[in-house]
Design a protein around this motif. Sequence first.
Motif, short mmCIF file in Angstrom:
data_model
loop_
_atom_site.label_atom_id
_atom_site.label_comp_id
_atom_site.label_asym_id
_atom_site.label_seq_id
_atom_site.Cartn_x
_atom_site.Cartn_y
_atom_site.Cartn_z
N ALA A 129 7.33 -4.33 -12.19
CA ALA A 129 6.26 -5.32 -12.03
C ALA A 129 5.62 -5.20 -10.65
O ALA A 129 4.39 -5.23 -10.51
CB ALA A 129 6.80 -6.73 -12.25
N ALA A 130 6.45 -5.06 -9.63
CA ALA A 130 5.92 -4.92 -8.27
C ALA A 130 5.07 -3.66 -8.15
O ALA A 130 3.97 -3.69 -7.58
CB ALA A 130 7.07 -4.88 -7.26
N MET A 131 5.55 -2.55 -8.70
CA MET A 131 4.80 -1.30 -8.62
C MET A 131 3.48 -1.39 -9.38
O MET A 131 2.46 -0.85 -8.95
CB MET A 131 5.63 -0.13 -9.16
N GLY A 132 3.48 -2.09 -10.50
CA GLY A 132 2.24 -2.27 -11.26
C GLY A 132 1.20 -3.05 -10.46
O GLY A 132 0.05 -2.64 -10.33
N TYR A 133 1.62 -4.17 -9.90
CA TYR A 133 0.71 -5.01 -9.11
C TYR A 133 0.21 -4.24 -7.89
O TYR A 133 -0.99 -4.21 -7.60
CB TYR A 133 1.42 -6.29 -8.67
N LEU A 134 1.13 -3.59 -7.18
CA LEU A 134 0.76 -2.88 -5.96
C LEU A 134 -0.09 -1.65 -6.26
O LEU A 134 -0.95 -1.28 -5.44
CB LEU A 134 2.02 -2.49 -5.18
N SER A 135 0.10 -1.03 -7.41
CA SER A 135 -0.74 0.12 -7.76
C SER A 135 -2.19 -0.32 -7.98
O SER A 135 -3.13 0.40 -7.65
CB SER A 135 -0.21 0.85 -8.99
N HIS A 136 -2.38 -1.52 -8.53
CA HIS A 136 -3.73 -2.07 -8.70
C HIS A 136 -4.39 -2.26 -7.33
O HIS A 136 -5.54 -1.86 -7.13
CB HIS A 136 -3.66 -3.41 -9.44
N LEU A 137 -3.64 -2.84 -6.39
CA LEU A 137 -4.19 -3.04 -5.05
C LEU A 137 -4.47 -1.70 -4.36
O LEU A 137 -5.48 -1.56 -3.66
CB LEU A 137 -3.24 -3.89 -4.21
N ALA A 138 -3.59 -0.73 -4.54
CA ALA A 138 -3.80 0.58 -3.92
C ALA A 138 -5.05 1.25 -4.48
O ALA A 138 -5.84 1.85 -3.73
CB ALA A 138 -2.58 1.47 -4.15
N ALA A 139 -5.26 1.14 -5.79
CA ALA A 139 -6.47 1.71 -6.39
C ALA A 139 -7.72 1.00 -5.88
O ALA A 139 -8.73 1.65 -5.55
CB ALA A 139 -6.38 1.63 -7.91
N ASP A 140 -7.67 -0.33 -5.79
CA ASP A 140 -8.82 -1.08 -5.28
C ASP A 140 -9.07 -0.79 -3.80
O ASP A 140 -10.22 -0.82 -3.35
CB ASP A 140 -8.61 -2.58 -5.47
N ALA A 141 -8.04 -0.50 -3.05
CA ALA A 141 -8.21 -0.21 -1.62
C ALA A 141 -8.97 1.09 -1.41
O ALA A 141 -9.56 1.30 -0.35
CB ALA A 141 -6.85 -0.14 -0.93
N CYS A 142 -8.99 1.95 -2.41
CA CYS A 142 -9.69 3.24 -2.30
C CYS A 142 -11.16 3.15 -2.69
O CYS A 142 -11.87 4.17 -2.68
CB CYS A 142 -8.98 4.28 -3.17
#
Length: 102
Positions: free
Chosen positions: A81-94
């Motif tokens: 769950a943490a990796m899913g949420y953080l992957s969304h933020l990482a993609a948006d940060a790009c």
Amino acid sequence: MNEMAQVEKNPGRQFDVWTVLGCALVGGTAALIPDILEPAVHPDHRRFFHSVTSGSGVAWLLGGPHTSECSPGIQVLLASAAMGYLSHLAADACTPNSIRFL
């Protein structure tokens, strides 16, 4: 013994497709949460749930030392769950709009 220790101790153990599917479902669902809470109805939709602060909170909440008391299966799902949420933020940060600090 946690899941990673089991893998290190027995690298040839049987592959569990249900664990993988469960983690994919939990991680995929968690990756949708920022856009569910802050829908992209206008270009500047990224507020608190698309921030470094919320990402840090999710990382601590789902992966902090307090989770060591959970069963290994729950720990794996929380990490997914943490990796899913953080992957969304990482993609948006790009993206050009990036994410906010707060």
